[in-house]
Design an enzyme around this catalytic site. Structure first.
Site, PDB file in Angstrom:
ATOM      1  N   GLU A  68       0.812  -1.218   0.000  1.00 35.46           N
ATOM      2  CA  GLU A  68       0.000   0.000   0.000  1.00 35.46           C
ATOM      3  C   GLU A  68       0.847   1.271   0.000  1.00 35.46           C
ATOM      4  O   GLU A  68       0.525   2.226  -0.704  1.00 35.46           O
ATOM      5  CB  GLU A  68      -0.937   0.021   1.214  1.00 35.46           C
ATOM      6  CG  GLU A  68      -1.775   1.280   1.254  1.00 35.46           C
ATOM      7  CD  GLU A  68      -2.805   1.300   2.364  1.00 35.46           C
ATOM      8  OE1 GLU A  68      -3.652   2.205   2.351  1.00 35.46           O
ATOM      9  OE2 GLU A  68      -2.757   0.407   3.237  1.00 35.46           O
ATOM     10  N   ASP A  85      -0.741  -5.113   3.087  1.00 34.44           N
ATOM     11  CA  ASP A  85      -1.288  -3.932   3.766  1.00 34.44           C
ATOM     12  C   ASP A  85      -0.661  -3.911   5.153  1.00 34.44           C
ATOM     13  O   ASP A  85      -0.996  -4.743   6.006  1.00 34.44           O
ATOM     14  CB  ASP A  85      -2.812  -4.008   3.863  1.00 34.44           C
ATOM     15  CG  ASP A  85      -3.424  -2.659   4.236  1.00 34.44           C
ATOM     16  OD1 ASP A  85      -2.709  -1.820   4.812  1.00 34.44           O
ATOM     17  OD2 ASP A  85      -4.611  -2.444   3.957  1.00 34.44           O
ATOM     18  N   ILE A  87      -0.903  -1.821   7.712  1.00 33.11           N
ATOM     19  CA  ILE A  87      -1.943  -1.611   8.724  1.00 33.11           C
ATOM     20  C   ILE A  87      -3.259  -1.389   7.987  1.00 33.11           C
ATOM     21  O   ILE A  87      -3.469  -0.334   7.394  1.00 33.11           O
ATOM     22  CB  ILE A  87      -1.674  -0.410   9.654  1.00 33.11           C
ATOM     23  CG1 ILE A  87      -0.327  -0.529  10.364  1.00 33.11           C
ATOM     24  CG2 ILE A  87      -2.805  -0.302  10.688  1.00 33.11           C
ATOM     25  CD1 ILE A  87      -0.022   0.640  11.297  1.00 33.11           C
ATOM     26  N   ASP A  88      -4.117  -2.360   8.003  1.00 32.22           N
ATOM     27  CA  ASP A  88      -5.465  -2.174   7.474  1.00 32.22           C
ATOM     28  C   ASP A  88      -6.339  -1.709   8.639  1.00 32.22           C
ATOM     29  O   ASP A  88      -6.519  -2.439   9.609  1.00 32.22           O
ATOM     30  CB  ASP A  88      -6.015  -3.477   6.892  1.00 32.22           C
ATOM     31  CG  ASP A  88      -7.361  -3.247   6.232  1.00 32.22           C
ATOM     32  OD1 ASP A  88      -7.431  -2.396   5.335  1.00 32.22           O
ATOM     33  OD2 ASP A  88      -8.328  -3.905   6.630  1.00 32.22           O
ATOM     34  N   THR A  90      -5.941   1.972   9.400  1.00 32.74           N
ATOM     35  CA  THR A  90      -5.038   3.015   9.893  1.00 32.74           C
ATOM     36  C   THR A  90      -5.778   4.099  10.676  1.00 32.74           C
ATOM     37  O   THR A  90      -5.270   4.603  11.681  1.00 32.74           O
ATOM     38  CB  THR A  90      -4.260   3.651   8.724  1.00 32.74           C
ATOM     39  OG1 THR A  90      -3.435   2.658   8.122  1.00 32.74           O
ATOM     40  CG2 THR A  90      -3.379   4.792   9.210  1.00 32.74           C
ATOM     41  N   ASP A 213      -6.503  -4.477   0.518  1.00 30.21           N
ATOM     42  CA  ASP A 213      -7.569  -4.630   1.512  1.00 30.21           C
ATOM     43  C   ASP A 213      -8.182  -6.023   1.489  1.00 30.21           C
ATOM     44  O   ASP A 213      -8.666  -6.508   2.524  1.00 30.21           O
ATOM     45  CB  ASP A 213      -8.696  -3.616   1.266  1.00 30.21           C
ATOM     46  CG  ASP A 213      -8.257  -2.176   1.379  1.00 30.21           C
ATOM     47  OD1 ASP A 213      -7.488  -1.861   2.311  1.00 30.21           O
ATOM     48  OD2 ASP A 213      -8.689  -1.358   0.534  1.00 30.21           O
TER      49      ASP A 213
END
Length: 274
Positions: A68, A85, A87-88, A90, A213
């Site tokens: 990402e 990802d 940190i999905d 954030t 995601d």
């Protein structure tokens, strides 16, 4: 197991990234910036992604990376690519609100092979390897067997960048509130999909998503016996931005409800912009 080493490496990468994220969460402050409308990035995102990429590239230096914060693409190469990802969720993380996840998937020849989602706050580790089932902290999981939409709990995500379809979205939201046990929005699509996989949600839908995601969570759902499609009931969900997931009955219910609330052009992605 064909992908034994890959699964071991991805677990190591996720655990190390989780440590990084937790260290940032325990600090009194960290940098939060805007990439776009309501689209946040923090120091922890960058540090987590760097840690994951370092571990994966040291183990598999020939593999491609789609991440990402550093190496975005709009299509997959034919070979092996890791979709990351760091940190999905954030926005949740930036506000000290769980849940937030590390999400990592290996795709090969444009098909998902290995998937991991680690919800950091609860330390829930979801994993799947193609053809070998889905697991939560080592225990086999399966999608809900409840076929009745009226007794179902549905997960979703609220649009935050592209708002031109919000009226249709709210129409759908109202219909689902009336026809189901309820609709929940945890704020991290990767974990939402895993909640479908382990039977907490009967179904999930969202628009405006990116490949990182959904790349891992969708394989976890499939290996848990569920269905994942785009809004046309087809397979363009990785880059197509719209997704429906669930057990077979609730997936069909959600597809029909979406078609009632969004016009054909919206369902076909003709009007949904970046």
């Amino acid at each position: 197991m064909k992908y034994t080493r890959e699964l071991e490496i991805v677990k190591k990468a996720a655990i190390e990234a989780s440590k990084v994220i937790t260290e940032y969460a325990e600090r009194t402050s960290f940098t939060v910036e805007l990439k776009g409308k309501n689209d946040l990035i923090t120091d922890a995102d960058v540090a987590s992604e760097n840690k994951i990429i370092k571990i994966i590239t040291e183990a598999f230096p020939e593999d491609a990376i789609l991440a990402e914060e550093s190496s975005q693409k709009t299509e997959l190469p034919q070979g092996r690519v890791w979709i990351i990802d760091p940190i999905d969720g954030t926005t949740n993380f930036a506000h000290g609100f769980p849940a937030y996840c590390v999400s990592i998937a290996l795709w090969e020849q444009k098909s998902p092979k290995v998937a991991l989602v680690l919800e950091v706050a609860r330390q829930e580790l979801f994993t799947a390897v193609e053809g070998e089932g889905a697991y939560l902290n080592g225990t086999s999981i399966h999608v809900s067997e409840n076929k009745d939409p009226s007794a179902s709990l549905i997960g979703t995500g609220f649009p935050y960048r592209d708002l031109h379809l919000v009226d249709d979205y709210l129409k759908l939201f109202k219909r689902l509130m009336e026809k189901t046990h309820g609709v929940r929005r945890p704020g991290t699509a990767a974990w939402d999909l895993c909640n479908v996989a382990c039977g907490r949600f009967e179904g999930f839908y969202e628009y405006g998503l990116s490949a990182w995601d959904v790349a891992a969570g969708s394989l976890i759902i499939k290996e848990a016996g569920g269905i994942v499609t785009d809004w046309k009931d087809e397979s363009d969900w990785l880059f197509g931005k719209r997704i429906i997931a669930g057990n077979r009955a609730v997936h069909s219910f959600l597809k029909n409800e979406i078609s009632e609330c969004f016009n054909e052009a919206d369902v076909k992605n003709e009007k949904i912009s970046e």
